[in-house]
Design a protein around this motif. Structure first.
Motif, short mmCIF file in Angstrom:
data_model
loop_
_atom_site.label_atom_id
_atom_site.label_comp_id
_atom_site.label_asym_id
_atom_site.label_seq_id
_atom_site.Cartn_x
_atom_site.Cartn_y
_atom_site.Cartn_z
N LYS A 26 0.80 -1.22 0.00
CA LYS A 26 0.00 0.00 0.00
C LYS A 26 0.84 1.27 0.00
CE LYS A 26 -4.39 -1.62 1.91
NZ LYS A 26 -5.33 -1.56 3.04
N PRO A 30 -0.76 3.82 -5.64
CA PRO A 30 -1.74 4.91 -5.55
C PRO A 30 -2.93 4.50 -4.69
CG PRO A 30 -1.09 4.46 -7.83
CD PRO A 30 -0.55 3.34 -7.01
N PRO A 31 -3.70 5.48 -4.21
CA PRO A 31 -4.85 5.15 -3.35
C PRO A 31 -5.92 4.40 -4.14
CG PRO A 31 -4.89 7.45 -3.99
CD PRO A 31 -3.57 6.92 -4.45
N GLY A 32 -6.83 3.77 -3.41
CA GLY A 32 -7.91 3.02 -4.04
C GLY A 32 -8.84 2.48 -2.98
N PRO A 33 -9.95 1.86 -3.40
CA PRO A 33 -10.91 1.31 -2.43
C PRO A 33 -10.28 0.17 -1.64
CG PRO A 33 -11.43 0.58 -4.65
CD PRO A 33 -10.37 1.63 -4.79
N PHE A 57 -14.80 5.26 -9.59
CA PHE A 57 -13.61 5.20 -8.74
C PHE A 57 -12.71 6.41 -9.00
CE2 PHE A 57 -14.08 0.36 -8.63
CZ PHE A 57 -14.56 0.37 -7.32
N SER A 58 -12.58 6.82 -10.27
CA SER A 58 -11.70 7.94 -10.60
C SER A 58 -12.21 9.25 -10.00
CB SER A 58 -11.56 8.08 -12.12
OG SER A 58 -12.77 8.52 -12.71
N VAL A 60 -13.51 9.52 -7.10
CA VAL A 60 -13.16 9.50 -5.68
C VAL A 60 -11.66 9.54 -5.46
CG1 VAL A 60 -13.38 8.18 -3.53
CG2 VAL A 60 -15.28 8.22 -5.17
N TYR A 61 -10.91 8.76 -6.24
CA TYR A 61 -9.48 8.57 -5.98
C TYR A 61 -8.57 9.26 -7.01
CZ TYR A 61 -11.42 4.96 -2.97
OH TYR A 61 -12.13 4.28 -2.03
N PHE A 65 -5.44 5.17 -9.77
CA PHE A 65 -5.84 4.51 -8.52
C PHE A 65 -5.54 3.01 -8.61
CE2 PHE A 65 -9.46 4.93 -11.36
CZ PHE A 65 -10.00 3.65 -11.40
N THR A 66 -5.64 2.34 -7.48
CA THR A 66 -5.29 0.92 -7.38
C THR A 66 -6.52 0.08 -7.09
OG1 THR A 66 -3.10 1.47 -6.52
CG2 THR A 66 -3.87 -0.79 -6.19
#
Length: 339
Positions: A26, A30-33, A57-58, A60-61, A65-66
């Protein structure tokens, strides 16, 4: 009782491994859910509308993102600007290929499509040069295209205007054109060897995009020895490899370095020139895989275009009713544009 204990311990180990792998990566991703153990983010993705899920998702993150597909982290680049920056501005850094387990079991990352680095550059450069020498992008290939088009029309006429599914017939034409470049000769549409080759290629293309293949690619370590369509893909691939290798052996017996006939001859000549170079990428494995890649890249894409063209003609009969001369001139323009 012992079996239950073993299963519980195995699942516990998988759960701990999943948590450890997801946690250890992590900080560098990159960040992700937040992913669930073992299955990752599968339940958070709408499989019927994946593009919309990625768009959400894009929002939000951000554009990078991951997501976790199973225990495997995948970095998603979403949106024109982000994709352009990655593939154009930093094209060299992003030119590698990820592992594709279901193909790696027989491909071994040879050829063009699934290779990278020096091997990819060498095979791509050679293939483009050779295809151009044999007419790709030039008017000289027009005769081959016109000949195959006549054979295709003749085959369609045999239906006598009755309802039929043209999918297979339309796949034969581009496949035969590729055969003429790789093997020098085309096949009759009733040739059993040709029909079997087409069947294996078509079946693998369907299986490679099936849900089971996606599951296998994610959890291949656990299901590699279980029955499933991944076994069928391997069997079909081995048939195609053996088919091409038999043609290679035939070419070796009749090779004339002063008069290369096709793709195989040109590759064999390069193999001979670099036989003392231990770092050479001109090997039998790359030859067979490059030929297979050409079939995969050129057969389904072209036949799909032909099917859509027929569908549009059916939907717009006034276009199909144009004069023969006008259609002929349009076909010549299409051939010159795309070949």
């Amino acid at each position: 009782m012992d079996t239950v204990v073993v299963l519980v311990l195995s699942l516990s180990c998988l759960l701990l491994l999943s948590l450890w792998r997801q946690g250890s990566g992590k900080g560098r991703l990159p960040p992700g859910p937040a992913p669930l153990p073992i299955i990752g983010n599968f339940l958070q993705i709408d499989v019927k509308d994946i593009s919309n899920s990625l768009a959400n998702f894009s929002k939000v993150y951000g554009p990078v993102f991951t997501l976790y597909f199973g225990m495997k982290p995948t970095v998603v680049i979403h949106g024109y600007e982000a994709v352009k920056e990655a593939l154009i501005d930093y094209g060299e850094e992003f030119s590698g290929r990820d592992k594709f387990p279901v193909v790696d079991q027989f491909n071994k990352r040879h050829g063009i499509i699934f290779s990278d680095g020096k091997r990819w550059k060498d095979m791509r450069r050679f293939s483009l040069m050779t295809l151009r020498n044999f007419g790709m992008g030039k008017r000289s290939i027009e005769d081959r295209v016109q000949e195959e088009a006549r054979c295709l029309v003749e085959e369609l006429r045999k239906t006598n205007g009755l309802p039929c599914d043209p999918t297979f017939i339309l796949g034969c034409a581009p496949c035969n054109l590729i055969c003429s470049i790789i093997f020098q000769n085309r096949f009759d549409y009733k040739d059993q060897n040709f029909l079997k080759l087409m069947k294996k290629l078509n079946e693998n293309l369907k299986l490679l995009s099936s849900p089971w293949t996606q599951v296998y690619n994610t959890f291949h370590t656990f299901i590699d020895y279980l029955p499933g369509s991944h076994k069928t893909i391997l069997e079909n691939a081995n048939y195609v490899i053996n088919f091409i290798m038999e043609k290679v052996r035939e070419h070796e017996k009749t090779l004339d370095v002063n008069n290369p006939r096709d793709f195989i001859d040109c590759f064999l000549m390069n193999m001979e020139q670099e036989k003392h170079n231990k770092q050479s990428e001109f090997t039998y494995e790359n030859l067979v895989t490059c030929a297979t890649d050409l079939f995969a890249a050129g057969t389904e894409t072209t036949s799909m275009t032909l099917r859509y063209s027929l569908l549009l003609l059916v939907k717009h009969p006034h276009v199909a009713g144009r004069t023969t001369c006008e259609n002929y001139m349009n076909s010549r323009r299409i051939v010159r544009r795309y070949y």
